[in-house]
Design a protein around this motif. Sequence first.
Motif, PDB file in Angstrom:
ATOM      1  N   PHE A 367       0.829  -1.202   0.000  1.00 28.13           N
ATOM      2  CA  PHE A 367       0.000   0.000   0.000  1.00 28.13           C
ATOM      3  C   PHE A 367       0.864   1.252   0.000  1.00 28.13           C
ATOM      4  N   ILE A 368       0.263   2.353  -0.476  1.00 26.08           N
ATOM      5  CA  ILE A 368       0.895   3.671  -0.485  1.00 26.08           C
ATOM      6  C   ILE A 368      -0.124   4.656   0.075  1.00 26.08           C
ATOM      7  N   PRO A 369       0.202   5.344   1.173  1.00 28.17           N
ATOM      8  CA  PRO A 369      -0.745   6.308   1.755  1.00 28.17           C
ATOM      9  C   PRO A 369      -1.049   7.456   0.797  1.00 28.17           C
ATOM     10  N   PRO A 370      -2.184   8.123   0.991  1.00 22.57           N
ATOM     11  CA  PRO A 370      -2.533   9.261   0.123  1.00 22.57           C
ATOM     12  C   PRO A 370      -1.755  10.515   0.504  1.00 22.57           C
ATOM     13  N   ASN A 371      -1.800  11.516  -0.379  1.00 25.88           N
ATOM     14  CA  ASN A 371      -1.239  12.850  -0.128  1.00 25.88           C
ATOM     15  C   ASN A 371       0.234  12.811   0.262  1.00 25.88           C
ATOM     16  N   SER A 372       0.973  11.901  -0.343  1.00 23.64           N
ATOM     17  CA  SER A 372       2.402  11.775  -0.038  1.00 23.64           C
ATOM     18  C   SER A 372       3.221  12.221  -1.240  1.00 23.64           C
ATOM     19  N   SER A 374       6.461  11.644  -1.475  1.00 23.91           N
ATOM     20  CA  SER A 374       7.466  10.596  -1.724  1.00 23.91           C
ATOM     21  C   SER A 374       7.278   9.496  -0.691  1.00 23.91           C
ATOM     22  N   PHE A 375       6.951   8.290  -1.168  1.00 22.50           N
ATOM     23  CA  PHE A 375       6.772   7.129  -0.278  1.00 22.50           C
ATOM     24  C   PHE A 375       7.470   5.937  -0.920  1.00 22.50           C
ATOM     25  N   ARG A 551       5.376   8.528   7.448  1.00 22.64           N
ATOM     26  CA  ARG A 551       6.819   8.241   7.580  1.00 22.64           C
ATOM     27  C   ARG A 551       7.043   7.001   8.449  1.00 22.64           C
ATOM     28  N   ASP A 552       6.235   6.837   9.500  1.00 22.75           N
ATOM     29  CA  ASP A 552       6.369   5.647  10.347  1.00 22.75           C
ATOM     30  C   ASP A 552       6.033   4.380   9.566  1.00 22.75           C
ATOM     31  N   ALA A 553       5.008   4.457   8.715  1.00 19.31           N
ATOM     32  CA  ALA A 553       4.633   3.297   7.909  1.00 19.31           C
ATOM     33  C   ALA A 553       5.739   2.953   6.911  1.00 19.31           C
ATOM     34  N   GLU A 554       6.348   3.972   6.305  1.00 21.09           N
ATOM     35  CA  GLU A 554       7.455   3.748   5.375  1.00 21.09           C
ATOM     36  C   GLU A 554       8.628   3.093   6.086  1.00 21.09           C
ATOM     37  N   ARG A 555       8.938   3.580   7.283  1.00 21.02           N
ATOM     38  CA  ARG A 555      10.060   3.027   8.049  1.00 21.02           C
ATOM     39  C   ARG A 555       9.776   1.595   8.496  1.00 21.02           C
ATOM     40  N   THR A 556       8.532   1.324   8.918  1.00 27.18           N
ATOM     41  CA  THR A 556       8.171  -0.030   9.352  1.00 27.18           C
ATOM     42  C   THR A 556       8.254  -1.018   8.194  1.00 27.18           C
ATOM     43  N   ALA A 557       7.781  -0.591   7.011  1.00 24.98           N
ATOM     44  CA  ALA A 557       7.850  -1.474   5.834  1.00 24.98           C
ATOM     45  C   ALA A 557       9.288  -1.789   5.461  1.00 24.98           C
ATOM     46  N   LEU A 558      10.195  -0.847   5.723  1.00 28.09           N
ATOM     47  CA  LEU A 558      11.605  -1.042   5.380  1.00 28.09           C
ATOM     48  C   LEU A 558      12.320  -1.947   6.380  1.00 28.09           C
TER      49      LEU A 558
END
Length: 630
Positions: A367-372, A374-375, A551-558
């Motif tokens: 998934f990719i959050p909205p209104n981002s 850069s994700f 940003r937390d979701a991006e970091r967790t996925a990584l």
Amino acid sequence: MKRTIAVMVMMSMMVMGSSETTLRGPDSPCALNPDADLPFTVELSPDKFHVSWAFDSDQIVLEARVRTRGWVGLGLSSTGKMAGSDVVIGWVDSAAATHLVDGHIEGERSLVRDASQDYKLVRLSENGTHTVMRVVRALRTCDPNDRDITEDTMRLIWACKDDDPKSEAEISYHGPMNRGTKSLQLLSSRPRSQPELPQDRSTFDIVQDKFPIPPASTFYACKIFSLPNLNKKHHLVEVEPIIDPGSEALVHHMIVYVCPDTVNASHVGVTQQCYVAQEADSFFTCTSALAAWAIGGGTFEYPPAAGYSLGMPEDPRFVLLEIHYNNPSGLTGNEDSSGLRFHYTTQLRRFDAGLLMAGIFVSPFHFIPPNSDSFATYGICDTNSFSTLNRSGETQVDGEMQVFASLLHSHLAGISLQARHFRNGTQIGDIGREPNYDFNFQETRHLKKIVTVLPGDKIVMECVYRTTNRNKTTLGGMATEDEMCLTFLHYYPKVNVSSCLSMSDVPSMAALLGYTTTGMYPYVITSPPKDAGSYLFMVFNEINWTAERTRDAERTALTSQQLVIQQQMSSVNFIYNGIIPGIPADPTLPPCVHNKCGRNGSLPAATAASPTAPLLATLMLLLLARAICD
């Protein structure tokens, strides 16, 4: 004495140098002959606007041949629009005088002349119907208003007008019909891997037959074919797209998958919608990619060292053609006969080639959050279990791969893609990189150098998305509005794995978002009670996607554990866990200074001006004066 004077003059000029930029002749080590034939050409507008070009490591020559007697313009844009673009405009006036403006666009349409005029005119002429403008420019000018020309995708914009401007300040707007944009890899030589195909080659086509394209934004059509019955080994050496006239804007990508020999014979020649519950079982069993093409791509050629094996007992007998039709306007009445043409030969190469699909497992848990703005998301493939297939289809031990080409793939939200190559936890390079990704320009690109992937190396597929125009969460999936993160790697010798995809740990992501789920696929929510029984992806749009949470979701996925699904050539899945290694920052360009060719770019230290240069120049002038007096 005259010879001495001439030598002194030449030496003094060499020492003092010149501030004037000149076009260099063909004998210069840095020279690109601006008057030579231009080997690359593209039609930007049928029968109206053609561009040809040539390049070397220092500069590029561009020629626009346009059906007009007014002004013509070319530009480089980050978006494909005028705003912020880097442009060059030229015309021949009624007195046959030539005019050239190196400028940039401020606001939406305002042309502003650059302080540094870096486009140099080679020639500018017009006849009764056409204007031809040829210019030369350094790839990297150091002018902040100029865009660097790199090996990445460049968005070339064009425009023209039928009337000459009265002056530079009165260049009028071209209007909506006399402009356009096209993504190109300008700095790609795209050499043929061999001078010509073998004389004994044969071909077969895997194409649709007047398939009625549905008026749906996204439709996947699948059709099963039987391959020619070959009685000995052959090598596939080239794959050529066949795009039915009228379908150019509707056929988005095509993939040919290998089917098992057990495919139901009654399904051969049948077309069905892909990835739906009603699809026949035979269609679900065709999963190993043999060839892939996407919009913007061209003919794919295998290198002289390798070809895809056909005709052996373990080679495919049946294949499935998948075509993704992208029809957002809901057009009706279109029939399509597109597909791929395969060129094969009995002149065998040294190695059997393969095609590996790597990246993120296509599912709504990606998934990719909205209104981002850069994700980034990541998929990992660990090659530790890869084994080489020998000529009889049996495995050997090493599993080393020589990757020679790659196709990077995402959908509309993708802005930057990269297949990173890791060894012993450290990135040692990439196996395909596109920081300026364009959904409508996806081509299989031969790598500048073959990349050796050793058993145990990790391939990390990175996709960066922009969703500033979306107010709902984007999910992984098959639709154009969904997302993917994949790379197709062409390599040799062939190994025992056809795809190697991963997905980040769903329970870890659920905990970050305030949910708990079951520990195994399909990850059903167990709390909070109001959402119990739902899948996690069903509640993504209930989440308040603040910048911090994104940003937390991006970091967790990584950083979370990855579930890796590796499909063997035997169609058996091998599942294991993996961790994305530390992602380094991408290298930045060195400071931009004048280079050894008298233009701008990255300067080798040995060519920098030294404090002794003025002293040497003075000494040479004194020696010159003495020689004249003598």
